[in-house]
Design an enzyme around this catalytic site. Structure first.
Site, PDB file in Angstrom:
ATOM      1  N   PRO A   1      -1.316   1.183  43.892  1.00  0.00           N
ATOM      2  CA  PRO A   1      -0.433   1.279  42.745  1.00  0.00           C
ATOM      3  C   PRO A   1      -1.101   2.004  41.588  1.00  0.00           C
ATOM      4  O   PRO A   1      -2.241   1.713  41.241  1.00  0.00           O
ATOM      5  CB  PRO A   1      -0.172  -0.175  42.374  1.00  0.00           C
ATOM      6  CG  PRO A   1      -0.889  -0.995  43.378  1.00  0.00           C
ATOM      7  CD  PRO A   1      -1.921  -0.133  43.989  1.00  0.00           C
ATOM      8  N   GLU A   2      -0.379   2.911  41.009  1.00  0.00           N
ATOM      9  CA  GLU A   2      -0.817   3.566  39.783  1.00  0.00           C
ATOM     10  C   GLU A   2      -0.011   2.960  38.643  1.00  0.00           C
ATOM     11  O   GLU A   2       0.701   1.982  38.842  1.00  0.00           O
ATOM     12  CB  GLU A   2      -0.621   5.075  39.915  1.00  0.00           C
ATOM     13  CG  GLU A   2      -1.310   5.620  41.165  1.00  0.00           C
ATOM     14  CD  GLU A   2      -1.194   7.131  41.327  1.00  0.00           C
ATOM     15  OE1 GLU A   2      -1.119   7.832  40.309  1.00  0.00           O
ATOM     16  OE2 GLU A   2      -1.167   7.605  42.468  1.00  0.00           O
TER      17      GLU A   2
END
Length: 271
Positions: free
Chosen positions: A2-3
DNA sequence: CAGTGGGCCTGAGTGC
DNA sequence: TGCACTCAGGCCCACT
């Protein structure tokens, strides 16, 4: 995995549901990147007062102390009404009066860390060197432009390392550089002010769009309510090696930078 | 100080 | 079917 967009979408998906809830108990699976840092039992009866985000960290505020959560490469959170048996990749359950917050993370690069107060050394160690928040008023164009100018590393690496700006990971770095017409391998210091400003805008633009789309779901990312993201289907270059550029039709290329893949269009990103 | 490379973990996919 | 290998959305730390 996840960014920033995925972490932010995750945050929004359970912040209202969990805020005000009282912690009943904590259950731990295998150790994550770091130990929790407290006896799980001391968290009982604390009240969750909110959920904030700093970079790719989620900060679960309690009426006394806080939990820092990181999803690493493969982590995801789920907030469900009732407890279920922990599976092999479930490593942290926060049972509350409103439901169960569960961290699932096959690769265990993620973390849940307790801090008794924001001034704890662990908070400084994890959050202290983080750069500007790209979707906040704290993201100053002139600081960004000056920061690029000061670094001799490849611009993609500068975006990834989080010292100048946080939350931009491997997907969105490639995408932002595409929008700005800059090659990932270009030395940051050699990007002129006009193009640096363009990159600044591109970062905001791509992250905002990604949040609107619910993030990217490449493997199995989903937010805490189970919904998946759709940004990946409108990526211009990420994961598209050999595929014609959506803008000019030239085949997208891939290069390795620091053991990570970068994607770019050799025609739209000339320097 | 800045920059680079290794390592942490597991699962999915590929080629033999 | 099995094995060896590569790759994956991140980040800390040791080293130059």
């Amino acid at each position: 995995m996840p960014e920033l967009p995925e972490v932010e979408v995750t945050r929004r998906s359970f912040v209202d549901a969990i805020s005000g809830a009282r912690v009943l108990m904590v259950q731990l699976g295998k150790t994550l990147r770091w130990p929790l840092g407290c006896e799980p039992a001391i968290l009982a009866d604390r009240v969750v007062t909110g959920v904030r985000r700093r970079g790719k960290y989620l900060l679960l505020d309690l009426d006394k102390g806080m939990l820092l959560l990181h999803l690493g490469m493969s982590g995801s959170l789920r907030f469900t009404p009732a407890p279920e048996p922990m599976g092999p990749h479930d490593h942290f359950d926060l049972l509350t009066s409103a439901g169960v917050l569960r961290l699932n993370d096959p690769r265990r690069f993620g973390a849940v860390v307790y801090a008794a107060s924001p001034s704890e050394p662990v908070v400084q160690r994890l959050l202290g060197k983080l750069g500007m928040e790209p979707l906040s008023d704290d993201f100053h164009q002139d600081v960004f432009v000056t920061g690029l100018r000061a670094s001799r590393a490849a611009v993609k690496q500068v975006l990834l390392n989080g010292r100048l700006v946080v939350g931009v990971g491997n997907i969105y770095a490639s995408e932002a550089l595409f929008l700005a017409g800059i090659r990932p391998t270009t030395m940051a210091a050699r990007i002129g002010p006009e193009r640096a400003k363009k990159l600044y805008e591109a970062i905001r633009q791509v992250l905002e769009l990604a949040v609107q789309r619910g993030g990217s779901t490449l493997r199995n990312f989903s937010s805490a309510d189970g919904s998946v993201g759709h940004f990946q289907s409108e990526a211009h270059v990420y994961g598209r090696e050999g595929i014609p550029c959506r803008v000019c039709g030239t085949a997208v290329r891939m290069v390795r930078q620091g053991q990570r893949s970068s994607f770019f269009c050799p025609r739209c990103q000339r320097a």
